[in-house]
Motif scaffolding. Structure first.
Motif: not given
Length: 278
Positions: A143, A145, A151, A154, A167, A172, A174, A182, A193
């Motif tokens: 992510s 993030a 984001h 998402e 999270d 996951y 970030q 990313t 992703a």
């Protein structure tokens, strides 16, 4: 008499030269814009910059960040205009009277990308089911993030998929980075992703035939990715170049520039669909 005529002619030539030099060296007015990494990563802004200067005489400087940060720059009066892609965050920006004259510009879509061998087995699924499966099998989901438009989309999709406490999960990942970085991290980690299609096409073109991530989910209605342009409210801050912002908005939403946007392609693939008149 001839010398006198020659002197007058020479003076005229010098005067004309000085005029041309002053015109050539005169600085174009500069518009300050905050925008998303996707418009920058795809090369769209570099493509449009000389067209803007030619059409309007306006130069432009931009900072490419996540939509959340771009709107923050607008709230702080650090820029004159924003070009972003998160309708919910833009709604809040407008309700605060931080921006004026919001206009549609273009759209593309988000895609879920992942390894070609698809370890989570999600290829072709609706995106929410795919995300639920990735979470259940604990395959890496990388992510941004960064409170960007991507984001935000998402997070909305994960909520719709019923995925909770992601999270805090190890699967996951970030990054706190822009879209292209990313994607590259997802590639390194053999993960999945959510990406905007334009930046994925840019990434794909950079592979130059080498193996990389592929699209595993696309086409869902919730994956539509809309871009809008908004002038920063000049009543909130001093020094805002509102006249330039309005000229830019009229320019980028004009039929001529909407066609320029439609004509922009990478590897023969269109990146954005103009929609200012819709």
């Amino acid at each position: 008499m001839r010398n006198k005529k020659f002197s007058v002619l020479a003076m005229l030539l010098v005067a004309m030269t000085l005029v041309f030099v002053s015109i050539a060296t005169a600085k174009a007015p500069v518009l300050r814009m905050a925008t998303t990494t996707s418009t920058d990563n795809t090369g769209l802004l570099d493509y449009l910059k000389p067209i803007l200067l030619k059409d309007t005489g306006i130069d432009i400087q931009w900072v490419a960040v996540g939509t959340g940060k771009a709107l923050e720059y607008g709230r702080n009066g650090d820029v004159d205009v924003v070009l972003t892609h998160s309708p919910s965050q833009e709604d809040a920006f407008m309700k605060e009277d931080a921006g004026v004259n919001r206009r549609k510009v273009m759209y593309n879509d988000f895609v879920l990308i992942g390894p070609a061998d698809d370890p989570a087995g999600v290829k072709g699924m609706p995106v929410t089911k795919a995300l639920a499966a990735i979470a259940e099998k604990q395959k890496p989901l990388v992510s941004r993030a960064d409170k960007s438009g991507t984001h935000t989309a998402e997070l909305k999709l994960l909520k719709a998929a019923g995925v909770k406490d992601f999270d805090k999960a190890k699967w996951y990942v970030q990054t706190g980075q822009g879209m292209l970085k990313t994607i590259n991290i997802a590639d390194e980690q053999n993960g999945y992703a959510l990406a905007d299609r334009g930046t994925f096409i840019k990434y794909e073109a950079g592979l130059k035939g080498k193996k990389g991530l592929v699209i595993v989910c696309e086409g869902d209605e919730e994956l539509l990715n809309k871009y809008s342009v908004i002038a920063v409210n000049p009543k909130k801050h001093t020094g805002i170049k509102y006249d330039l912002a309005m000229k830019y908005i009229e320019w980028i939403t004009s039929p001529k520039v909407q066609k320029d946007i439609a004509d922009y392609k990478i590897e023969g693939k269109a990146i954005f669909v103009p929609n200012a008149d819709k």
